[in-house]
Write a protein that holds these residues in place. Sequence first.
Motif, PDB file in Angstrom:
ATOM      1  N   VAL A  44       6.046  24.853  77.669  1.00  0.00           N
ATOM      2  CA  VAL A  44       4.999  24.811  78.701  1.00  0.00           C
ATOM      3  C   VAL A  44       3.938  23.794  78.306  1.00  0.00           C
ATOM      4  O   VAL A  44       3.498  23.738  77.161  1.00  0.00           O
ATOM      5  CB  VAL A  44       4.363  26.207  78.876  1.00  0.00           C
ATOM      6  CG1 VAL A  44       3.232  26.162  79.882  1.00  0.00           C
ATOM      7  CG2 VAL A  44       5.408  27.216  79.294  1.00  0.00           C
ATOM      8  N   ASP A  45       3.525  22.994  79.255  1.00  0.00           N
ATOM      9  CA  ASP A  45       2.482  21.995  79.018  1.00  0.00           C
ATOM     10  C   ASP A  45       1.131  22.607  79.369  1.00  0.00           C
ATOM     11  O   ASP A  45       0.818  22.820  80.535  1.00  0.00           O
ATOM     12  CB  ASP A  45       2.752  20.755  79.865  1.00  0.00           C
ATOM     13  CG  ASP A  45       1.755  19.650  79.595  1.00  0.00           C
ATOM     14  OD1 ASP A  45       1.106  19.677  78.530  1.00  0.00           O
ATOM     15  OD2 ASP A  45       1.633  18.754  80.449  1.00  0.00           O
ATOM     16  N   PHE A  46       0.330  22.893  78.357  1.00  0.00           N
ATOM     17  CA  PHE A  46      -0.967  23.522  78.570  1.00  0.00           C
ATOM     18  C   PHE A  46      -2.097  22.508  78.749  1.00  0.00           C
ATOM     19  O   PHE A  46      -3.236  22.906  78.978  1.00  0.00           O
ATOM     20  CB  PHE A  46      -1.317  24.429  77.383  1.00  0.00           C
ATOM     21  CG  PHE A  46      -0.513  25.691  77.349  1.00  0.00           C
ATOM     22  CD1 PHE A  46      -0.762  26.709  78.247  1.00  0.00           C
ATOM     23  CD2 PHE A  46       0.483  25.859  76.407  1.00  0.00           C
ATOM     24  CE1 PHE A  46      -0.025  27.867  78.222  1.00  0.00           C
ATOM     25  CE2 PHE A  46       1.227  27.018  76.370  1.00  0.00           C
ATOM     26  CZ  PHE A  46       0.964  28.033  77.278  1.00  0.00           C
ATOM     27  N   THR A  47      -1.820  21.221  78.633  1.00  0.00           N
ATOM     28  CA  THR A  47      -2.883  20.227  78.709  1.00  0.00           C
ATOM     29  C   THR A  47      -3.551  20.203  80.080  1.00  0.00           C
ATOM     30  O   THR A  47      -4.710  19.827  80.187  1.00  0.00           O
ATOM     31  CB  THR A  47      -2.341  18.830  78.381  1.00  0.00           C
ATOM     32  OG1 THR A  47      -1.268  18.526  79.264  1.00  0.00           O
ATOM     33  CG2 THR A  47      -1.878  18.752  76.938  1.00  0.00           C
ATOM     34  N   GLY A  53      -8.672  17.768  74.778  1.00  0.00           N
ATOM     35  CA  GLY A  53      -8.671  17.891  73.330  1.00  0.00           C
ATOM     36  C   GLY A  53      -8.158  19.234  72.812  1.00  0.00           C
ATOM     37  O   GLY A  53      -7.945  19.387  71.618  1.00  0.00           O
ATOM     38  N   TRP A  54      -7.960  20.190  73.656  1.00  0.00           N
ATOM     39  CA  TRP A  54      -7.518  21.515  73.223  1.00  0.00           C
ATOM     40  C   TRP A  54      -6.005  21.680  73.294  1.00  0.00           C
ATOM     41  O   TRP A  54      -5.468  22.662  72.810  1.00  0.00           O
ATOM     42  CB  TRP A  54      -8.173  22.591  74.072  1.00  0.00           C
ATOM     43  CG  TRP A  54      -9.601  22.849  73.717  1.00  0.00           C
ATOM     44  CD1 TRP A  54     -10.575  21.926  73.480  1.00  0.00           C
ATOM     45  CD2 TRP A  54     -10.208  24.110  73.549  1.00  0.00           C
ATOM     46  NE1 TRP A  54     -11.746  22.540  73.196  1.00  0.00           N
ATOM     47  CE2 TRP A  54     -11.553  23.886  73.235  1.00  0.00           C
ATOM     48  CE3 TRP A  54      -9.752  25.414  73.643  1.00  0.00           C
ATOM     49  CZ2 TRP A  54     -12.436  24.925  73.009  1.00  0.00           C
ATOM     50  CZ3 TRP A  54     -10.648  26.436  73.426  1.00  0.00           C
ATOM     51  CH2 TRP A  54     -11.974  26.195  73.106  1.00  0.00           C
ATOM     52  N   GLY A  55      -5.320  20.750  73.916  1.00  0.00           N
ATOM     53  CA  GLY A  55      -3.873  20.858  74.069  1.00  0.00           C
ATOM     54  C   GLY A  55      -3.146  20.878  72.734  1.00  0.00           C
ATOM     55  O   GLY A  55      -2.240  21.676  72.508  1.00  0.00           O
ATOM     56  N   ALA A  56      -3.551  19.979  71.830  1.00  0.00           N
ATOM     57  CA  ALA A  56      -2.911  19.921  70.517  1.00  0.00           C
ATOM     58  C   ALA A  56      -3.218  21.171  69.700  1.00  0.00           C
ATOM     59  O   ALA A  56      -2.365  21.678  68.976  1.00  0.00           O
ATOM     60  CB  ALA A  56      -3.374  18.675  69.767  1.00  0.00           C
ATOM     61  N   LYS A  57      -4.435  21.681  69.826  1.00  0.00           N
ATOM     62  CA  LYS A  57      -4.804  22.900  69.098  1.00  0.00           C
ATOM     63  C   LYS A  57      -3.976  24.086  69.588  1.00  0.00           C
ATOM     64  O   LYS A  57      -3.474  24.879  68.787  1.00  0.00           O
ATOM     65  CB  LYS A  57      -6.286  23.201  69.276  1.00  0.00           C
ATOM     66  CG  LYS A  57      -7.190  22.220  68.601  1.00  0.00           C
ATOM     67  CD  LYS A  57      -8.641  22.545  68.878  1.00  0.00           C
ATOM     68  CE  LYS A  57      -9.536  21.445  68.342  1.00  0.00           C
ATOM     69  NZ  LYS A  57     -10.934  21.677  68.657  1.00  0.00           N
ATOM     70  N   ALA A  58      -3.840  24.215  70.894  1.00  0.00           N
ATOM     71  CA  ALA A  58      -3.060  25.323  71.461  1.00  0.00           C
ATOM     72  C   ALA A  58      -1.597  25.216  71.044  1.00  0.00           C
ATOM     73  O   ALA A  58      -0.968  26.217  70.691  1.00  0.00           O
ATOM     74  CB  ALA A  58      -3.187  25.337  72.982  1.00  0.00           C
TER      75      ALA A  58
END
Length: 88
Positions: A44-47, A53-58
Amino acid sequence: MHRARFRRVRLGILRWYAAARGYRIYALALVLAVPDILDALAGVDFTVLLPPGWGAKAASILAILRVVLGIVIRRLAMVGPPPAAGPR
């Protein structure tokens, strides 16, 4: 003072545990299904849903959870039942 607080917390947990008697099997099934759920979330793509900036953290949190929970669930399966004489 700490003992009274600990006792109240413990009593609350025991009451919740007694109230959730019928739902324990569903909770166990959910816990055992969490690694599979995390595997499904890997694609799933959460970006789009998260702030910039939170996509990589998630994604990194989900990857770590997938690895750690898989190990924990496997170790829980190896524990086995308590001895027939009961706890010491």
